[in-house]
Enzyme design. Structure first.
Site, PDB file in Angstrom:
ATOM      1  N   LYS A 167      44.365  34.742  43.979  1.00 53.42           N
ATOM      2  CA  LYS A 167      44.831  35.370  42.736  1.00 53.42           C
ATOM      3  C   LYS A 167      46.347  35.344  42.699  1.00 53.42           C
ATOM      4  O   LYS A 167      47.015  35.804  43.635  1.00 53.42           O
ATOM      5  CB  LYS A 167      44.363  36.822  42.694  1.00 53.42           C
ATOM      6  CG  LYS A 167      43.360  37.106  41.604  1.00 53.42           C
ATOM      7  CD  LYS A 167      42.824  38.477  41.792  1.00 53.42           C
ATOM      8  CE  LYS A 167      42.673  39.161  40.477  1.00 53.42           C
ATOM      9  NZ  LYS A 167      42.123  40.504  40.628  1.00 53.42           N
TER      10      LYS A 167
HETATM   11  C1  E4P Z   1      40.734  41.975  37.954  1.00 52.24           C
HETATM   12  O1  E4P Z   1      40.568  41.061  38.709  1.00 52.24           O
HETATM   13  C2  E4P Z   1      41.321  43.258  38.324  1.00 52.24           C
HETATM   14  O2  E4P Z   1      41.022  43.529  39.668  1.00 52.24           O
HETATM   15  C3  E4P Z   1      40.761  44.416  37.566  1.00 52.24           C
HETATM   16  O3  E4P Z   1      39.770  44.024  36.659  1.00 52.24           O
HETATM   17  C4  E4P Z   1      41.749  45.416  37.084  1.00 52.24           C
HETATM   18  O4  E4P Z   1      41.066  46.446  36.429  1.00 52.24           O
HETATM   19  P1  E4P Z   1      41.702  47.881  36.102  1.00 52.24           P
HETATM   20  O5  E4P Z   1      42.509  47.758  34.868  1.00 52.24           O
HETATM   21  O6  E4P Z   1      40.515  48.765  35.913  1.00 52.24           O
HETATM   22  O7  E4P Z   1      42.531  48.251  37.307  1.00 52.24           O
END
Ligand code: E4P
Length: 216
Positions: free
Chosen positions: A83
């Site tokens: 990522k």
């Molecule tokens: C995506 O890969 C992220 O880990 C995640 O969906 C972030 O979500 P949040 O806004 O609930 O922290």
């Protein structure tokens, strides 16, 4: 549409995997920090539980450091997806990693234009954060719709991974729009399963089943 779980908690991942419906996992620094475990140890265990794509995020934010960290993360297991944040140097890193055959998930995407840049860099996945857009008064799913439309116009292969999911409605809308993946918190996976009419119906069947004579 593929269903990923958005967590670094291996207990949650095991429970979701037991359902037989889990296609992959996404993590982020916040989720890993919540486990209290080192990043590599955590991702190694997750990759041993789930054969599908497992996203692990770089912690660095400069070109050289992100690239080195991404290459290191990619050695954890064949199903690791690195990522990378959607920043200027992040896009450069994605381009290099793509050339090396390393899968990437470009994260913190909040606009269709950002998503196009990620696709042009060769990202495997783009992660629009729908819940966080909703939080600031924008319609997060509109951004997903725009990305899907634009990717379709130009034939980009980058998969649309709906992230920051907060409710079953996000998942339903993602499916209707034809998103490739939704990554869903453990709690919301439970909400997808449950329906009050199922519970009421089952209670009635159980009660009526008790009235069935055991012999004819
Ligand atoms: C995506 O890969 C992220 O880990 C995640 O969906 C972030 O979500 P949040 O806004 O609930 O922290």
């Amino acid at each position: 549409m593929q269903l990923f779980i958005d967590t670094a908690d291996v207990q949650e991942i095991r429970e979701a995997a037991e359902l037989g419906l889990l296609d992959g996992v996404t993590t982020n620094p916040t989720l890993v920090a919540a486990t209290g475990r080192p990043m590599r140890e955590c991702l190694t265990e997750i990759c041993s539980i789930v054969p599908g794509p497992v996203s692990g995020e770089v912690l660095a934010t400069t070109y050289d450091e992100m690239l080195a960290e991404a290459r290191e993360l990619a050695t954890i297991a064949p199903n690791i997806v690195v990522k990378i944040p959607l920043i200027r140097d992040g896009l450069r890193v994605v381009k290099v990693l793509t050339g090396e055959g390393i899968k990437t998930n470009v994260t913190l995407c909040f606009s269709p234009l950002q998503a196009v840049l990620a696709a042009k860099a060769g990202a495997t996945y783009i992660s629009p954060f729908v819940g966080r857009l909703d939080d600031v008064g924008h319609e997060g799913m509109d951004v997903v719709h725009q990305i899907i439309e634009i990717y379709g116009n130009y034939g980009y292969d980058t998969k649309v991974l709906v992230a920051s999911v907060r409710s079953p409605l996000h998942v339903l809308t993602a499916m209707q729009m034809g998103a490739d993946v939704a990554t869903i918190p453990f709690k919301v996976i439970g909400q997808l399963i449950k329906h009050p009419l199922t519970d009421v119906g089952l209670a009635r069947f159980i009660a009526d089943a008790a009235k069935i004579p055991s012999k004819g």
